[in-house]
Design an enzyme around this catalytic site. Sequence first.
Site, mmCIF file in Angstrom:
data_model
loop_
_atom_site.group_PDB
_atom_site.id
_atom_site.type_symbol
_atom_site.label_atom_id
_atom_site.label_comp_id
_atom_site.label_asym_id
_atom_site.label_seq_id
_atom_site.Cartn_x
_atom_site.Cartn_y
_atom_site.Cartn_z
ATOM 1 N N TYR A 2 30.902 34.901 42.564
ATOM 2 C CA TYR A 2 32.241 34.738 42.630
ATOM 3 C C TYR A 2 32.630 33.556 41.790
ATOM 4 C CZ TYR A 2 36.840 34.578 45.666
ATOM 5 O OH TYR A 2 38.058 34.659 45.955
ATOM 6 N N GLU A 56 33.962 41.838 35.201
ATOM 7 C CA GLU A 56 32.802 40.889 35.542
ATOM 8 C C GLU A 56 31.682 41.189 34.488
ATOM 9 O OE1 GLU A 56 31.085 40.883 39.316
ATOM 10 O OE2 GLU A 56 33.073 41.144 40.260
ATOM 11 N N HIS A 98 40.194 32.775 39.143
ATOM 12 C CA HIS A 98 40.361 34.112 40.185
ATOM 13 C C HIS A 98 40.323 33.626 41.555
ATOM 14 C CE1 HIS A 98 39.778 37.878 41.611
ATOM 15 N NE2 HIS A 98 38.782 37.755 42.506
ATOM 16 N N GLN A 151 39.885 45.908 52.007
ATOM 17 C CA GLN A 151 39.235 44.628 52.268
ATOM 18 C C GLN A 151 40.095 43.696 53.101
ATOM 19 O OE1 GLN A 151 38.295 43.164 48.276
ATOM 20 N NE2 GLN A 151 37.658 41.065 49.084
ATOM 21 N N ARG A 200 46.248 31.229 51.128
ATOM 22 C CA ARG A 200 46.656 29.992 51.677
ATOM 23 C C ARG A 200 47.035 29.090 50.478
ATOM 24 N NH1 ARG A 200 41.468 31.804 51.919
ATOM 25 N NH2 ARG A 200 41.226 30.588 50.017
ATOM 26 N N TYR A 213 37.377 42.563 56.171
ATOM 27 C CA TYR A 213 36.345 41.486 55.475
ATOM 28 C C TYR A 213 36.133 40.137 56.554
ATOM 29 C CZ TYR A 213 39.411 37.363 54.466
ATOM 30 O OH TYR A 213 40.301 36.343 54.449
ATOM 31 N N LYS A 240 34.401 47.590 48.446
ATOM 32 C CA LYS A 240 33.728 47.603 47.256
ATOM 33 C C LYS A 240 32.753 48.402 47.068
ATOM 34 C CE LYS A 240 35.314 42.858 46.300
ATOM 35 N NZ LYS A 240 35.456 42.656 45.022
ATOM 36 N N GLU A 247 45.799 39.593 40.571
ATOM 37 C CA GLU A 247 46.183 38.383 39.772
ATOM 38 C C GLU A 247 47.643 38.615 39.178
ATOM 39 O OE1 GLU A 247 42.846 35.977 38.535
ATOM 40 O OE2 GLU A 247 42.050 37.994 39.167
ATOM 41 N N THR A 269 30.752 50.837 41.714
ATOM 42 C CA THR A 269 30.693 49.799 40.642
ATOM 43 C C THR A 269 30.271 50.318 39.274
ATOM 44 O OG1 THR A 269 29.994 48.390 42.395
ATOM 45 C CG2 THR A 269 29.358 47.493 40.164
ATOM 46 N N ARG A 295 41.973 46.698 47.740
ATOM 47 C CA ARG A 295 42.451 45.301 48.251
ATOM 48 C C ARG A 295 42.876 45.648 49.955
ATOM 49 N NH1 ARG A 295 39.966 42.118 44.756
ATOM 50 N NH2 ARG A 295 40.724 42.608 42.602
ATOM 51 N N THR A 306 34.703 37.726 39.264
ATOM 52 C CA THR A 306 35.901 38.233 38.312
ATOM 53 C C THR A 306 36.193 36.958 37.342
ATOM 54 O OG1 THR A 306 37.108 39.421 40.235
ATOM 55 C CG2 THR A 306 38.496 39.196 38.294
ATOM 56 N N GLU A 309 38.063 44.902 38.751
ATOM 57 C CA GLU A 309 37.580 43.281 38.659
ATOM 58 C C GLU A 309 36.807 43.281 37.252
ATOM 59 O OE1 GLU A 309 38.004 41.180 42.972
ATOM 60 O OE2 GLU A 309 36.002 41.573 42.468
ATOM 61 N N ASP A 346 33.991 45.740 39.127
ATOM 62 C CA ASP A 346 33.658 45.789 40.354
ATOM 63 C C ASP A 346 34.932 46.420 41.032
ATOM 64 O OD1 ASP A 346 33.028 44.973 43.071
ATOM 65 O OD2 ASP A 346 33.519 43.049 42.876
ATOM 66 N N ASP A 397 26.652 40.212 44.047
ATOM 67 C CA ASP A 397 27.871 39.867 43.400
ATOM 68 C C ASP A 397 28.290 38.347 43.743
ATOM 69 O OD1 ASP A 397 30.086 40.412 41.595
ATOM 70 O OD2 ASP A 397 31.305 41.445 43.115
#
Lengths: 427, 427
Positions: free
Chosen positions: B130, B202, B135, B241, B144, B245, B254, B375, B258, B238, B361, B200, B234, B128
Amino acid sequence: MSQLLTRNASHDPSRTSWVESANQPGCDFPIQNLPWGRYRLKTANTNDWHLGVAIGDQILDARAADVIDTDDLNAVMALSPQQRLAIRNQLSEGLQTGSAKQAQWQALLTPQADVEMGLPCRIGDYTDFYTGIHHATAVGKLFRPDQPLMPNYQWVPIGYHGRSSSIGVSGSDFKRPQGQTKAPDAAAPSFGPSKRLDYELELGFFMAQGNAQGEPIAIDDAEDHLFGVVLLNDWSARDIQAWEYQPLGPFLAKNFATTISPWVVTNEALAPFRAPFTRPASDPQPLPYLDSANNKAQGQLAISLEVLLQTAQMHAAGLAPVRLSLGRADQAAYWTAAQLIAHHTVNGCNLQPGDLLGSGTLSGELPTEAGSLLEMTQGGKQPITLPNGEQRTFLQDGDTLILRGWCEAEGAARIGLGQVQATVLPA
Amino acid sequence: MSQLLTRNASHDPSRTSWVESANQPGCDFPIQNLPWGRYRLKTANTNDWHLGVAIGDQILDARAADVIDTDDLNAVMALSPQQRLAIRNQLSEGLQTGSAKQAQWQALLTPQADVEMGLPCRIGDYTDFYTGIHHATAVGKLFRPDQPLMPNYQWVPIGYHGRSSSIGVSGSDFKRPQGQTKAPDAAAPSFGPSKRLDYELELGFFMAQGNAQGEPIAIDDAEDHLFGVVLLNDWSARDIQAWEYQPLGPFLAKNFATTISPWVVTNEALAPFRAPFTRPASDPQPLPYLDSANNKAQGQLAISLEVLLQTAQMHAAGLAPVRLSLGRADQAAYWTAAQLIAHHTVNGCNLQPGDLLGSGTLSGELPTEAGSLLEMTQGGKQPITLPNGEQRTFLQDGDTLILRGWCEAEGAARIGLGQVQATVLPA
């Protein structure tokens, strides 16, 4: 307690085999072991692969011996624990000294020297864990001296998905990977061969029966789902990893090659070699889905692990490989294989026969027990000096790395995992 | 420029089929599409799977029609680009209005309504990526605010290995995953069903011919190694994760499920639907192994993508699914599929026919183009209100999520990717 972990006559250290080489002291494959592998004759130019059981320096063709009816180890892995135990007992009885099978089975032996070993089975998915707490601490210290262990480490058996397609069996030499790297003070990354190529000493756990999607495997059932164990080298390009791994984890730094030993030592064979689980009482205790009296009683796999290196220069000079480290899996791993299986499936993820779980780097507490060069050289800052005067921070082209493993216990016959080796070729 | 991306008579928008339903406006599977899928009759209680090509509301049995000699799509994927082009042309000619094949092939049609679709092929490894920069920016902002994009993002096509075994085809409902989560202010994690289950949006790229280990695929050859495209959901927990992670990436968050659409739309069929590559000149330019004039000329896949939701309450009330978002893949993806293939193999990693690469995504810049609830609800802080008055921050049990995709371009017939849907079942 899993029935697989109960000792029976097949573990009796006084049992010998009519295959004489199996009775030699120090032999990895005595009659108490009986590991599975896939092989073909070196002289055969065909895809005529057989499933075999190692005994001494020979291999017994398991289908021809009529203990299984397939040449597909995945099908054997999918059998019930009771069926697997019955096959082990049948093999042990047939190969023991004085067995009536000797005349028939003698003809089904092939010397290991005459064969090429393949991957033991189809590996559907490969997951790599991070159970080596001393490794996680040592690596963490390089990045975060104040808080080397992540806050989740003692709660979550950390793992990630690895690459199945590039898993090779011992002897699968591979090219040094190329990729993007970025020096901390550089404005932009550059491209080229990895300069910080490393090995990682791991055990690989092959799955037996899996679980249906949405149906977790409970911790107390997990041992029954473990088919067996191999040695695993998780080759790692540290410089590629440092630049690529945020935020989704290692990718090209790891997926160029993973190498495993060819003989799968079964969970049944490992029954006598378990050591108490050593999580300190001051650590967080595992959540209920990762905890059980059986899991504590079953303990960790007690396997001695050795790493050896032979450089191209040593090879040319006829010098034998030198030991880089010697340690014990049970003193390195923070989680048991059963905990890994319970954790992996608790969200409903389905495991399948032949799936492979890596233990993560199994470093002990001492520098002589480090399972990677990253740790041994403190991040590449302190080179090690080999007996012939060569120095290493990371692996150089032509270096051959060898992992070996074996088990010894009071009242049990020594068994071995054999070895896995591969050589780094130029990029 | 890959020959697969050259338009020929099979793309002619005036071409019609003797299968009348294929000529209806808005049909996903006109004669210009010809996607591949694996099916069996709903009434068949056997494992009698066939490979077929969708045409209108029918399926042509491709082996019975003698355009291939296998029921294994992996074998078709392993053919050369020239062979794949020849098969497409044969199918297009045989299915076009007035074809001499009509009498013979008519008997080989099965209504799509009468079949169950399976996964199109064996998926060896699933990776997978990114590539959705909006996204990555939106998610990064939640963690951040000052530096939403990681420093490596515009240099490295970030990706990680996913789980093959839990990939299901449209209609594969799944249980809400359970797992460890930890609130930021909690002293210890707790265990239970995920409270922040998300989807997600994709694209999934299926590999055609692969590469040998150690032999990278050059960027200019990469399009020839792309077999085709599906829609991919996907599913993501959250809360699991966030806790698991670090430092090795997403795992149990995840790998529980799928879901992909059943029809693989070939790279050849997508030839008319390419859009210019939109990397701003002020961004870092790709390193040479990710860059070429052809890659720029070939551009991005121009696919419209729609997300719809039908809650259990809506379903019970007979209300149709509502649109959550509508966007375009080419306005979301920062890297082309060719760049993903070149990057994935540059270190020597071997890809195989049937391997699946997820795009990541594909969110556009606008809130109406967001490809996940994370999002759309700003990390679960701003619930969305559905037309029937229900609110959502994350998915609830009984929610059915539907992804749709289609392509439209000047001078080309519209083609569709069909849809993928699945329902969240209680833990």
